[in-house]
Scaffold this motif. Sequence first.
Motif, short mmCIF file in Angstrom:
data_model
loop_
_atom_site.label_atom_id
_atom_site.label_comp_id
_atom_site.label_asym_id
_atom_site.label_seq_id
_atom_site.Cartn_x
_atom_site.Cartn_y
_atom_site.Cartn_z
N ARG A 172 -10.52 -0.49 1.20
CA ARG A 172 -10.17 -1.18 0.16
C ARG A 172 -11.03 -2.33 -0.40
O ARG A 172 -10.94 -3.49 -0.05
CB ARG A 172 -8.92 -2.28 0.92
N HIS B 251 -9.71 3.93 5.69
CA HIS B 251 -8.94 2.76 5.15
C HIS B 251 -9.98 2.07 4.35
O HIS B 251 -10.53 0.82 4.99
CB HIS B 251 -8.43 1.75 6.25
N ARG C 255 1.09 4.09 -3.24
CA ARG C 255 1.14 5.50 -2.92
C ARG C 255 2.17 6.26 -3.27
O ARG C 255 2.04 7.43 -4.03
CB ARG C 255 0.36 6.04 -1.62
N VAL D 55 -6.33 0.21 -3.90
CA VAL D 55 -5.74 1.11 -2.95
C VAL D 55 -6.06 2.55 -3.58
O VAL D 55 -6.34 3.38 -2.79
CB VAL D 55 -4.15 0.83 -2.65
N THR E 124 -3.41 -4.16 -5.12
CA THR E 124 -2.26 -5.07 -4.60
C THR E 124 -2.88 -6.45 -5.06
O THR E 124 -4.14 -6.57 -5.35
CB THR E 124 -2.13 -4.95 -3.18
N ASP F 253 0.84 -1.18 -0.02
CA ASP F 253 0.04 0.00 -0.02
C ASP F 253 0.84 1.25 -0.03
O ASP F 253 0.41 2.16 -0.49
CB ASP F 253 -0.75 0.09 1.06
#
Length: 175
Positions: free
Chosen positions: A140, A138, A28, A92, A44, A24
């Motif tokens: 995902r 968060h 980024r 992500v 991912t 992650d």
Amino acid sequence: MTPPAPAPYAIGVDTGATTLREADHLLRALAAELDLPEDVFGCTHLVRDGRPRVALSLAAEDEPVLRAARDRLTGQGYEVGDGAPDEAGRAVLFPGAGALTGTLTLAEVLARSAIDRVTVLGTPDEPSPDTLLVTREHVRPQWRDGRLVLAAMPAVGGVLVPFEDPDPTPCCADH
């Protein structure tokens, strides 16, 4: 926001990352370094061959965006190939991801982002659009059958939270 179909152009990046958290952060950092547009998907993928690791993918509507990313990543020594490692990436980076902070209704989550659907673990029913989701900053979602789906679970107070915990307790942490 109307969810897009999976972007037609994708590259896979084998970085050697061994944890989702590491992948992650790297995804980024690479997106910022490459100055990728906000409509790029960054996912991912768990690789379970003789050397378990977490690979990355970048997908976009425009091939030139990914061509430039491929050139720079290859130049940095990463192994880059055509297409994503699999069809079940864990997103992500996705359109609207930055707008998913705080507590939102599911209707807001779907309207603000590329997420197509929210499911609740343990129930076959679709949650009500006015159900609150505490994002914990968060979120995902995962690709399932060409749709970006966020798995959520019930939490205290009748709200939902994303299934993936932003700060998971490592296995055997108290031993």
